[in-house]
Scaffold this active site. Sequence first.
Site, PDB file in Angstrom:
ATOM      1  N   GLY A  21      43.080 -41.077  52.873  1.00  0.00           N
ATOM      2  CA  GLY A  21      43.223 -41.692  51.547  1.00  0.00           C
ATOM      3  C   GLY A  21      44.103 -40.799  50.674  1.00  0.00           C
ATOM      4  N   GLN A  70      44.226 -41.577  43.951  1.00  0.00           N
ATOM      5  CA  GLN A  70      44.185 -40.768  42.729  1.00  0.00           C
ATOM      6  C   GLN A  70      43.824 -39.318  43.034  1.00  0.00           C
ATOM      7  OE1 GLN A  70      41.121 -41.683  39.838  1.00  0.00           O
ATOM      8  NE2 GLN A  70      42.149 -40.562  38.215  1.00  0.00           N
ATOM      9  N   ASP A 112      46.954 -42.343  55.288  1.00  0.00           N
ATOM     10  CA  ASP A 112      46.665 -43.490  54.425  1.00  0.00           C
ATOM     11  C   ASP A 112      47.203 -44.735  55.132  1.00  0.00           C
ATOM     12  OD1 ASP A 112      46.423 -45.263  52.026  1.00  0.00           O
ATOM     13  OD2 ASP A 112      46.081 -43.360  50.993  1.00  0.00           O
ATOM     14  N   ARG A 128      49.586 -46.689  54.175  1.00  0.00           N
ATOM     15  CA  ARG A 128      51.044 -46.750  54.090  1.00  0.00           C
ATOM     16  C   ARG A 128      51.597 -45.358  53.791  1.00  0.00           C
ATOM     17  NH1 ARG A 128      49.256 -51.476  52.842  1.00  0.00           N
ATOM     18  NH2 ARG A 128      48.213 -50.688  50.991  1.00  0.00           N
ATOM     19  N   TYR A 187      29.518 -50.950  45.174  1.00  0.00           N
ATOM     20  CA  TYR A 187      30.073 -49.591  45.271  1.00  0.00           C
ATOM     21  C   TYR A 187      28.934 -48.562  45.238  1.00  0.00           C
ATOM     22  CZ  TYR A 187      32.735 -45.457  43.682  1.00  0.00           C
ATOM     23  OH  TYR A 187      33.285 -44.207  43.544  1.00  0.00           O
ATOM     24  N   LYS A 220      27.591 -46.092  48.174  1.00  0.00           N
ATOM     25  CA  LYS A 220      27.569 -44.633  47.979  1.00  0.00           C
ATOM     26  C   LYS A 220      26.160 -44.080  48.234  1.00  0.00           C
ATOM     27  CE  LYS A 220      31.832 -43.632  46.942  1.00  0.00           C
ATOM     28  NZ  LYS A 220      32.657 -42.844  47.869  1.00  0.00           N
TER      29      LYS A 220
END
Length: 316
Positions: A11, A15, A37, A39, A143, A147
């Site tokens: 990833g 960010q 990642d 791309r 989410y 988690k």
Amino acid sequence: MSSQKNFLVIGSNGQIGTVLTNRLGEKYGFENVVGSDLRPPENQTKFIFEECSVLDKDRLEKIISKHNITDVYLLAAYLSAKGEQNIEKAWDLNINGLLHILNFAKDKKIQKIFWPSSIAVFGPTTPKNNVEQNAITEPATIYGVSKLAGESLCNYYHNKFGIDVRSIRYPGLIGWESMPGGGTTDYAVDIFHEAIKNGEYTCFLSEDRTLPMMYMNDAIKATIGIMGAPFEKIKIRTSYNLSSLHFNPKQLEKEIKKHFEHFKIIYKPDERDQLAKGWPESINDDCARKDWGWEPNFNLSQMVSDIILNLTNRYK
Ligand code: NAD
Ligand code: SER
């Protein structure tokens, strides 16, 4: 066994990944850092890049073997707002991605894992302020549900197989080097870009929606800090509470106005405000401070000044 460390950041275009790959490279040498990642990154990077989905276990295994990876930082995930639009995909990525990495460690293909959790494990039944490490966790988003399940998986693999997996519950992260990818706290990044470019911002959270937040520099410090701590210092193998700042959009607006007095903000709360409403306002991180020496560096005004200085230079 060689003591050479090789790092894989999954990833790496995101960010956190954008910043973490560079900090790891600066600290340990770019030749020892592999980013991956879906791309290739938009800009040329100093680290090695491999295109791969974390859900493609065979390709991932080849990358780990090719680069003799020892430590994996697993950052690929669907965040809160994006997760609500894609419930099954969020579960699949957030849980099966983690399972692949935990199983590589179980099979001795890697040595150490960093996997971030979130303040989203807490929910409407959690107390709002100074939330303790073991406070009620009844998340109200897919989410947060994923988690919380991920935290349990990490703890289970540690207890059953001795896996060295380390985790922190990041608050909302704010930085200038990268853009966020579908969270509820993204407003606090967007606001700086709009303040500099247009002098105006339309905020999707209510002006009084206080949340736990953190400057990216501190989040990276915590990430590299927990991974560098001695094994026996890491006493919590679900995930550590982590804290530095808490503020609402109005307070951030006031701080930005010290730099841009004509900055204008319009409040138009949308569904993300409801997600944020279910989260705590502030977090108690005594365990992280005591166990592995966590300490943040930036207060709100230092963070705002640093971001504005760097972004203004970038936009010149
Ligand atoms: P992000 O959305 O900015 O980046 C995620 C990256 O993962 C993207 O570059 C995306 O292309 C990549 N990705 C998506 N699917 C993938 C797949 N199948 N295989 C490989 N890569 C894939 O997220 P972020 O903000 O950098 O967050 C990283 C981690 O930190 C996540 O686990 C997130 O839950 C956690 N976290 C972030 C924050 C925050 O404020 N940013 C707060 C709490 C927790
Ligand atoms: N910043 C994240 C989000 O908003 C919290 O984990 O989804």
